[in-house]
Enzyme design. Sequence first.
Site, PDB file in Angstrom:
ATOM      1  N   LYS A   1       5.897   0.475   9.339  1.00  0.00           N
ATOM      2  CA  LYS A   1       5.695   1.872   9.715  1.00  0.00           C
ATOM      3  C   LYS A   1       7.024   2.429  10.237  1.00  0.00           C
ATOM      4  O   LYS A   1       8.015   1.722  10.347  1.00  0.00           O
ATOM      5  CB  LYS A   1       4.621   2.012  10.813  1.00  0.00           C
ATOM      6  CG  LYS A   1       3.267   1.396  10.480  1.00  0.00           C
ATOM      7  CD  LYS A   1       2.529   2.110   9.368  1.00  0.00           C
ATOM      8  CE  LYS A   1       1.204   1.432   9.034  1.00  0.00           C
ATOM      9  NZ  LYS A   1       0.537   2.023   7.859  1.00  0.00           N
TER      10      LYS A   1
ATOM     11  N   SER B   1       0.839  -1.196   0.000  1.00  0.00           N
ATOM     12  CA  SER B   1       0.000   0.000   0.000  1.00  0.00           C
ATOM     13  C   SER B   1       0.873   1.244   0.000  1.00  0.00           C
ATOM     14  O   SER B   1       2.095   1.172   0.054  1.00  0.00           O
ATOM     15  CB  SER B   1      -0.913   0.004   1.240  1.00  0.00           C
ATOM     16  OG  SER B   1      -0.142   0.246   2.402  1.00  0.00           O
TER      17      SER B   1
ATOM     18  N   SER C   1       0.946   3.660   2.372  1.00  0.00           N
ATOM     19  CA  SER C   1       0.983   4.307   3.687  1.00  0.00           C
ATOM     20  C   SER C   1       2.366   4.826   4.065  1.00  0.00           C
ATOM     21  O   SER C   1       2.488   5.638   4.978  1.00  0.00           O
ATOM     22  CB  SER C   1       0.498   3.330   4.763  1.00  0.00           C
ATOM     23  OG  SER C   1       1.441   2.297   4.975  1.00  0.00           O
TER      24      SER C   1
ATOM     25  N   SER D   1      -2.688   6.393   6.491  1.00  0.00           N
ATOM     26  CA  SER D   1      -1.982   5.332   7.211  1.00  0.00           C
ATOM     27  C   SER D   1      -2.763   4.932   8.457  1.00  0.00           C
ATOM     28  O   SER D   1      -3.082   5.780   9.297  1.00  0.00           O
ATOM     29  CB  SER D   1      -0.575   5.807   7.613  1.00  0.00           C
ATOM     30  OG  SER D   1       0.064   4.858   8.435  1.00  0.00           O
TER      31      SER D   1
END
Length: 296
Positions: free
Chosen positions: A158, A101, A103, A261
């Site tokens: 992340k 993705s 994010s 996100s």
Amino acid sequence: MTFSLILFLLTVFTGVLWVLDVFIWAPKRRAAAQDELTAFDRDNADSLRRGEQTVVATRNAIVQASTDRPKWLEYTAGFFPVIFFIFILRSFLFEPFRIPSGSMMPTLETGDMILVNKYQYGLRLPVINTKILPIGEPERGDVVVFRYPPNENIDYIKRVIGLPGDKIEYINKKLSINGKPVPIGEIGEYYDEAKMQSLEEFLEKLDKTEHHLLINPRAPSSVYPLSTHTDPKACDYVPGGLVCMVPKDKYFVMGDNRDNSEDSRYWGFVPEKNLVGRAFMVWMNVSKPSRIGFFN
């Protein structure tokens, strides 16, 4: 987790067959071949002295049979060294992941294939993920892969924002750590081709790490917790954002694409035991080979 378990079981299965072959079956094959060779030499002594090609070829076939594995072993035990190497490499050193993705844009894009350092935060037993040798801990700014707390069968990626004991404030899209605003500088406009929208790009400094991030000025500032929040009492949700105290042995993480996100602002904190490793390199992107390289 599923692939790790399959690889572990495959390593054990082929390893057991490899050990049995090396120490039991192969010696038996050689002994049987030697007995056959002794009898063959006795029965064909004259032909061997004359160097008859047919007899010599038959003798060579007997010698070759003493070293050849049966086909079923060749395709099981024979692959053990390769499978074992992959298992050690993937379990303790480096593991590849694919970014699914946006994010982490602009640092990482959809389709990036990344490498993750699995030993930087300590050596862990595969499958059960138990740490057996502490080596280091995450630092602010590290890009980490971890098992998503609400569903540990899913891997997330992340950036580490808050360490255990930190006070994190993210209000009106402004980040402060332990009461100090995080330095940020505007770069300009960034166009998201996938969503066909313009975003604002900034340079943020988290301790020693400088990285780019994206803000969507049209997105609301409000943040709402999910029902699966790991530590709802550790965060206060205020108008325009939230204030959190990071619990012991846990980390607060956010995506670089801040308004696209799902991260610690919504579901809570990453337990230390859920860490997989630190992402550090894009090793392949089929559609954009120019993205190959190291990143912050």
